[in-house]
Enzyme design. Structure first.
Site, mmCIF file in Angstrom:
data_model
loop_
_atom_site.group_PDB
_atom_site.id
_atom_site.type_symbol
_atom_site.label_atom_id
_atom_site.label_comp_id
_atom_site.label_asym_id
_atom_site.label_seq_id
_atom_site.Cartn_x
_atom_site.Cartn_y
_atom_site.Cartn_z
ATOM 1 C CG LEU A 153 -2.155 0.927 1.039
ATOM 2 C CD1 LEU A 153 -3.141 0.326 0.039
ATOM 3 C CD2 LEU A 153 -2.854 1.169 2.372
ATOM 4 N NE ARG A 232 9.895 -3.472 -12.680
ATOM 5 C CZ ARG A 232 9.213 -2.355 -12.894
ATOM 6 N NH1 ARG A 232 7.887 -2.403 -12.967
ATOM 7 N NH2 ARG A 232 9.828 -1.202 -13.022
ATOM 8 C CD GLU A 261 7.936 -7.500 -18.663
ATOM 9 O OE1 GLU A 261 8.504 -6.420 -18.948
ATOM 10 O OE2 GLU A 261 7.163 -7.600 -17.699
ATOM 11 C CG HIS A 279 6.109 -3.786 -18.290
ATOM 12 N ND1 HIS A 279 7.235 -4.405 -17.790
ATOM 13 C CD2 HIS A 279 5.877 -2.726 -17.472
ATOM 14 C CE1 HIS A 279 7.677 -3.734 -16.725
ATOM 15 N NE2 HIS A 279 6.861 -2.716 -16.522
#
Length: 320
Positions: A153, A232, A261, A279
């Site tokens: 958070l 991530r 990626e 992404h």
């Protein structure tokens, strides 16, 4: 007065690059055919480094710039940076988190809605003519009254929470420590996953959070659960995620990030119960301009001895 030397490992957006070149002597390592040789030849006297999270700041890069004072990163993430080496040298780090907060939060909600309401399948139902030939598609699931669990958070996590509340969802969260917020703090990650209908992952990457969302957490979320990852790829055990989605131990996932990626695992991409995005959570013109602008703003603050706009507390990532 001579301008301070800034080494650019990655280019900035045009407006920010123009500001950078106006105020500083910019050395374009991003354009060099042999970057290592360029750094060796021009690193002495460089006081600032500009880059992004896709370009690693390794010990050899730091060694090439003995006078380095600040690294200004135009992205939020800095997984490949030698943070310990920077801390030892007294190099400060800034990133662009404030600029991308709202777009990333919007993307998390977009993935949640797209997955839960089966937007991709629904579009295909219309485009293929199936609606006309077979009638309405199957019913989906509502989000009203459901529990969103947020893993991390921070600034973006709080922005996601506000959006979820506006959608009449109940928000609970797991964090390194509780915060003064109007949401229930759950100190145990497994407990949060058990309570959540939707689990949103928005923590920093790096070794400290690698596979934080493991097979046990995924199983705790359950066959009706939805996992959203806008953090991530390394934060989620992707092999465990794929296995759980295949055999029904997890209901759905909405992903903006991946282990590999830009070519995610074929087994993951082939799954019908995954909503995928490349992404690109911060990928709007306005936000990318603002992210690049923060690089120059932070450099200007540093060299005028003013308070940095978006400093990173290296103490959070480097053991004393």
């Amino acid at each position: 007065m001579s301008k301070s030397k800034v080494m650019a490992l990655q280019p900035l957006r045009p407006a920010a690059m123009a500001r950078l070149e106006e105020g500083y002597e910019v050395l374009r390592a991003d354009l060099a055919q042999d970057r290592a040789a360029f750094l060796a030849a021009h690193g002495a006297g460089v006081r600032a480094l500009t880059t992004d999270g896709h370009c690693k700041v390794t010990p050899d890069i730091l060694d090439a710039m003995p006078d380095l004072e600040i690294v200004a990163c135009s992205s939020a993430g800095f997984d490949g940076f030698d943070l310990e080496g920077m801390a030892v040298r007294g190099v400060v780090l800034t990133n662009s988190s404030p600029a991308l907060c709202d777009d990333v939060a919007d993307c998390a909600i977009m993935l949640m809605l797209g997955a839960s309401r089966q937007l991709v399948a629904g579009e295909a139902w219309v485009r293929s003519g199936t609606w006309g030939s077979r009638g309405p598609m199957g019913l989906t699931r509502s989000l009203k009254g459901k529990v969103m669990g947020i893993v991390g958070l921070g600034t973006i996590g709080e922005a996601i929470a506000r959006r979820a509340q506006a959608m009449a969802m109940e928000v609970r969260y797991w964090n390194r420590r509780p915060k003064d917020v109007p949401y229930d703090y759950v100190p145990d990650l497994m407990g949060l996953a058990q309570q959540a209908d939707v689990l949103v992952v928005i923590v920093a990457g790096g070794e400290g959070t690698r596979h934080l969302i493991d097979g046990q957490v995924i199983d705790a979320l359950g066959p009706e659960g939805l996992l959203i990852n806008v953090a991530r790829g390394s934060v989620v055990d992707e092999a465990a995620l794929i296995a759980a989605l295949k055999d029904g131990r997890l209901g759905m996932a909405g992903l903006d990030v991946y282990d590999n990626e830009p070519t995610p695992a074929p087994d993951l991409v082939a799954l019908p119960n995954v909503t995928l995005y490349p992404h690109h959570a911060s990928g709007t013109q306005e936000t990318r301009d603002a992210m690049a602008g923060l690089v120059v703003d932070n450099l200007n603050a540093h060299f005028s001895d003013a308070e940095l706009v978006s400093p990173v507390d290296l103490g959070r990532y480097v053991e004393a």
